[in-house]
Each structure stands twice: as structure tokens, then as C-alpha cells.
Design a protein around this motif. Structure first.
Motif, PDB file in Angstrom:
ATOM      1  N   SER A 290       0.862  -1.180   0.000  1.00 27.97           N
ATOM      2  CA  SER A 290       0.000   0.000   0.000  1.00 27.97           C
ATOM      3  C   SER A 290       0.899   1.229   0.000  1.00 27.97           C
ATOM      4  O   SER A 290       2.014   1.189   0.524  1.00 27.97           O
ATOM      5  N   ILE A 291       0.401   2.308  -0.618  1.00 26.58           N
ATOM      6  CA  ILE A 291       1.202   3.492  -0.901  1.00 26.58           C
ATOM      7  C   ILE A 291       0.459   4.750  -0.462  1.00 26.58           C
ATOM      8  O   ILE A 291      -0.767   4.826  -0.580  1.00 26.58           O
ATOM      9  N   THR A 292       1.205   5.744   0.010  1.00 26.26           N
ATOM     10  CA  THR A 292       0.603   7.023   0.367  1.00 26.26           C
ATOM     11  C   THR A 292       1.612   8.150   0.203  1.00 26.26           C
ATOM     12  O   THR A 292       2.820   7.920   0.327  1.00 26.26           O
ATOM     13  N   HIS A 293       1.133   9.349  -0.093  1.00 26.41           N
ATOM     14  CA  HIS A 293       2.001  10.524   0.019  1.00 26.41           C
ATOM     15  C   HIS A 293       1.145  11.751   0.309  1.00 26.41           C
ATOM     16  O   HIS A 293       0.012  11.883  -0.160  1.00 26.41           O
ATOM     17  N   SER A 294       1.701  12.638   1.133  1.00 26.23           N
ATOM     18  CA  SER A 294       1.016  13.853   1.559  1.00 26.23           C
ATOM     19  C   SER A 294       2.052  14.951   1.757  1.00 26.23           C
ATOM     20  O   SER A 294       2.936  14.832   2.608  1.00 26.23           O
ATOM     21  N   PHE A 295       1.978  15.989   0.929  1.00 26.91           N
ATOM     22  CA  PHE A 295       2.913  17.111   1.014  1.00 26.91           C
ATOM     23  C   PHE A 295       4.362  16.594   0.946  1.00 26.91           C
ATOM     24  O   PHE A 295       4.738  16.010  -0.060  1.00 26.91           O
ATOM     25  N   GLU A 296       5.161  16.758   2.014  1.00 23.81           N
ATOM     26  CA  GLU A 296       6.572  16.382   1.921  1.00 23.81           C
ATOM     27  C   GLU A 296       6.901  15.005   2.479  1.00 23.81           C
ATOM     28  O   GLU A 296       8.072  14.684   2.702  1.00 23.81           O
ATOM     29  N   PHE A 297       5.883  14.169   2.675  1.00 26.21           N
ATOM     30  CA  PHE A 297       6.142  12.810   3.141  1.00 26.21           C
ATOM     31  C   PHE A 297       5.430  11.787   2.261  1.00 26.21           C
ATOM     32  O   PHE A 297       4.339  12.037   1.750  1.00 26.21           O
ATOM     33  N   SER A 298       6.065  10.643   2.100  1.00 27.50           N
ATOM     34  CA  SER A 298       5.428   9.513   1.426  1.00 27.50           C
ATOM     35  C   SER A 298       5.714   8.261   2.238  1.00 27.50           C
ATOM     36  O   SER A 298       6.651   8.226   3.048  1.00 27.50           O
ATOM     37  N   GLY A 299       4.901   7.245   2.028  1.00 24.50           N
ATOM     38  CA  GLY A 299       5.074   6.010   2.783  1.00 24.50           C
ATOM     39  C   GLY A 299       4.669   4.797   1.973  1.00 24.50           C
ATOM     40  O   GLY A 299       3.786   4.876   1.107  1.00 24.50           O
ATOM     41  N   VAL A 300       5.317   3.685   2.266  1.00 25.39           N
ATOM     42  CA  VAL A 300       5.000   2.394   1.644  1.00 25.39           C
ATOM     43  C   VAL A 300       5.011   1.336   2.728  1.00 25.39           C
ATOM     44  O   VAL A 300       5.904   1.317   3.581  1.00 25.39           O
ATOM     45  N   ILE A 301       4.011   0.463   2.705  1.00 24.95           N
ATOM     46  CA  ILE A 301       3.990  -0.708   3.578  1.00 24.95           C
ATOM     47  C   ILE A 301       3.943  -1.942   2.700  1.00 24.95           C
ATOM     48  O   ILE A 301       3.192  -1.993   1.716  1.00 24.95           O
ATOM     49  N   ILE A 302       4.770  -2.932   3.024  1.00 25.26           N
ATOM     50  CA  ILE A 302       4.810  -4.203   2.289  1.00 25.26           C
ATOM     51  C   ILE A 302       4.713  -5.343   3.293  1.00 25.26           C
ATOM     52  O   ILE A 302       5.354  -5.313   4.345  1.00 25.26           O
ATOM     53  N   SER A 303       3.894  -6.340   2.946  1.00 26.30           N
ATOM     54  CA  SER A 303       3.626  -7.416   3.896  1.00 26.30           C
ATOM     55  C   SER A 303       3.198  -8.692   3.173  1.00 26.30           C
ATOM     56  O   SER A 303       2.812  -8.660   1.998  1.00 26.30           O
ATOM     57  N   HIS A 304       3.241  -9.787   3.912  1.00 24.64           N
ATOM     58  CA  HIS A 304       2.672 -11.043   3.413  1.00 24.64           C
ATOM     59  C   HIS A 304       1.152 -11.039   3.581  1.00 24.64           C
ATOM     60  O   HIS A 304       0.471 -11.885   3.012  1.00 24.64           O
ATOM     61  N   SER A 305       0.621 -10.095   4.387  1.00 23.94           N
ATOM     62  CA  SER A 305      -0.814  -9.972   4.623  1.00 23.94           C
ATOM     63  C   SER A 305      -1.367  -8.750   3.902  1.00 23.94           C
ATOM     64  O   SER A 305      -0.616  -7.870   3.483  1.00 23.94           O
ATOM     65  N   GLU A 306      -2.690  -8.676   3.779  1.00 27.93           N
ATOM     66  CA  GLU A 306      -3.324  -7.489   3.213  1.00 27.93           C
ATOM     67  C   GLU A 306      -3.054  -6.293   4.124  1.00 27.93           C
ATOM     68  O   GLU A 306      -3.147  -6.395   5.350  1.00 27.93           O
ATOM     69  N   VAL A 307      -2.734  -5.149   3.527  1.00 24.77           N
ATOM     70  CA  VAL A 307      -2.374  -3.962   4.310  1.00 24.77           C
ATOM     71  C   VAL A 307      -2.912  -2.692   3.646  1.00 24.77           C
ATOM     72  O   VAL A 307      -3.265  -2.683   2.472  1.00 24.77           O
ATOM     73  N   GLY A 308      -2.953  -1.633   4.436  1.00 22.40           N
ATOM     74  CA  GLY A 308      -3.286  -0.312   3.918  1.00 22.40           C
ATOM     75  C   GLY A 308      -2.531   0.729   4.724  1.00 22.40           C
ATOM     76  O   GLY A 308      -2.271   0.526   5.913  1.00 22.40           O
ATOM     77  N   ILE A 309      -2.170   1.858   4.097  1.00 27.03           N
ATOM     78  CA  ILE A 309      -1.420   2.906   4.796  1.00 27.03           C
ATOM     79  C   ILE A 309      -1.889   4.278   4.330  1.00 27.03           C
ATOM     80  O   ILE A 309      -2.334   4.445   3.181  1.00 27.03           O
ATOM     81  N   ASP A 310      -1.802   5.266   5.225  1.00 25.79           N
ATOM     82  CA  ASP A 310      -2.152   6.633   4.874  1.00 25.79           C
ATOM     83  C   ASP A 310      -1.325   7.603   5.706  1.00 25.79           C
ATOM     84  O   ASP A 310      -1.087   7.371   6.893  1.00 25.79           O
ATOM     85  N   ILE A 311      -0.870   8.677   5.089  1.00 20.20           N
ATOM     86  CA  ILE A 311      -0.218   9.782   5.791  1.00 20.20           C
ATOM     87  C   ILE A 311      -1.049  11.031   5.555  1.00 20.20           C
ATOM     88  O   ILE A 311      -1.443  11.321   4.419  1.00 20.20           O
ATOM     89  N   GLU A 312      -1.330  11.764   6.628  1.00 17.78           N
ATOM     90  CA  GLU A 312      -2.120  12.988   6.530  1.00 17.78           C
ATOM     91  C   GLU A 312      -1.455  14.111   7.322  1.00 17.78           C
ATOM     92  O   GLU A 312      -0.912  13.872   8.400  1.00 17.78           O
TER      93      GLU A 312
END
Length: 208
Positions: free
Chosen positions: A87-109
């Protein structure tokens, strides 16, 4: 290259956060983008969005992947060719990625006062434990939004509504974790949610 933070949630799940300080040109230099990715980033009107897009590709490199390993399904959900969940996210000057063997979700605000204005659009049950006058009201709303956005990314099902179908169990900002639920089509799904704050931003992620 400013990898801001790396979190080992467990042996099978890792979160990486990037602080975007580089120019578009500097971010482009080491990347090998697919033609469709190059076309997409060049068509973006906002430099902020362009840099966010490219910083995510740098995070992929931190995980040992390239843009070639990433693809999207018909609902816009990202996938990796090796079958791991992303799962992938980005907000203004930050971004994030989570990787897993399980279903996942990510958010930066970014934590902003205006979230209180739209709270009724995504909060229902949670009003039972939120205090409108509390000094941490905006920060807690941002956590709730981030968790629900992460659930939406994980489940990737059209028609789901934050207010009606997602529920976040009471939490404190000190705990950094809670439980959340999806209640949709007479089925309930339970997930663990984690969250952290930094530089005026909130990152939330959920793991199946």
C-alpha cells in the motif's frame, strides 16, 4: 536520500517513510521508470504530486524493488509481481510504503484544523468517545481518518463509505495502536491499526 523512518511491524510487515526534500530532477536521476509511469508523472500538473510519485519509487528501491515490479488493478490498487501485498501514500513532503505477506493499507495525513469541519462526513460511532473541546481533537480525527483511509485502500471495494462501513475502537494517542472494523454487506472484518505522529503529520496503517 532521506529515508525518514523504517518500522518493522513484525517479521512479515515493514513500513518505510520518505521525507521529500529533493527536486523533481534529482529524484528522477537514478530511477528506471516504465513508459506508462513516465507518461503519468510527466502529465501531473503539480510538482508536489510529481515528487510524491517519484519518492514512492525510491521507497520501492529501499525494499529491493523497482517500478517494474509494481502494477495496479482495475480499482487502482497497487500490487507487486512477487505476490506480496503493498500500500502506498504521500502527503505534502512525506510519502510512505507498507509491504507485507498480509493485506495492508497505509495513509499519511497532515494535521490540519479543517478536518474538524468535515468530521461528520467520516465519523459516526467515534463521536461517542471524541471530545469536541479536547486539545487533541484534531489529532484524533486525523488518526481516525488515516485508519479509515487505510481500510479503504486495503479492501478496495467500490461503494464503501467511511462513515457507514468503517469503525475505529476507542484509543489514546499514547497507545499508538487500536482495533478497527469493516462492516459491509452483512459481513464484519477485524483489523489491527497502528499510528504515529511526526513533524505535524500522522501516519496510520492497518494489517489483516
Amino acid at each position: 536520500m532521506p529515508l525518514y523512518k523504517s518500522i518493522s511491524h513484525n517479521s512479515q510487515t515493514t513500513v518505510k517513510i520518505w521525507q521529500i526534500t529533493e527536486s523533481f530532477k534529482d529524484l528522477m536521476v537514478p530511477l528506471d521508470l516504465k513508459p506508462e509511469s513516465l507518461s503519468r508523472v510527466e502529465s501531473m500538473k503539480s510538482t508536489l504530486h510529481q515528487r510524491g510519485f517519484l519518492s514512492v519509487r525510491h521507497l520501492l528501491r529501499e525494499f529491493g524493488y523497482t517500478d517494474q515490479d509494481l502494477f495496479y488493478d482495475d480499482h487502482g490498487k497497487p500490487h507487486l509481481k512477487d505476490g506480496k501485498h503493498i500500500s502506498i501514500t504521500h502527503s505534502f513532503e512525506f510519502s510512505g510504503v507498507i509491504i507485507s505477506h498480509s493485506e495492508v493499507g497505509i495513509d499519511i495525513e497532515k494535521q490540519r484544523e479543517k478536518i474538524a469541519i468535515i468530521a461528520k462526513k467520516f465519523v459516526d460511532y467515534e463521536f461517542q468517545y471524541l471530545s469536541l473541546k479536547a486539545s487533541d481533537y484534531v489529532r484524533k480525527l486525523t488518526v481516525i481518518w488515516g485508519i479509515k483511509e487505510s481500510l479503504y485502500k486495503l479492501f478496495a471495494t467500490p461503494g464503501m463509505l467511511f462513515r457507514e462501513h468503517f469503525l475505529v475502537i476507542p484509543f489514546t494517542l499514547e497507545d499508538s495502536e487500536t482495533v478497527c472494523w469493516i462492516d459491509y454487506n452483512n459481513q464484519k472484518h477485524r483489523y489491527n491499526a497502528n499510528y504515529l505522529e511526526f513533524e505535524g503529520f500522522t501516519c496510520a496503517y492497518v494489517v489483516e
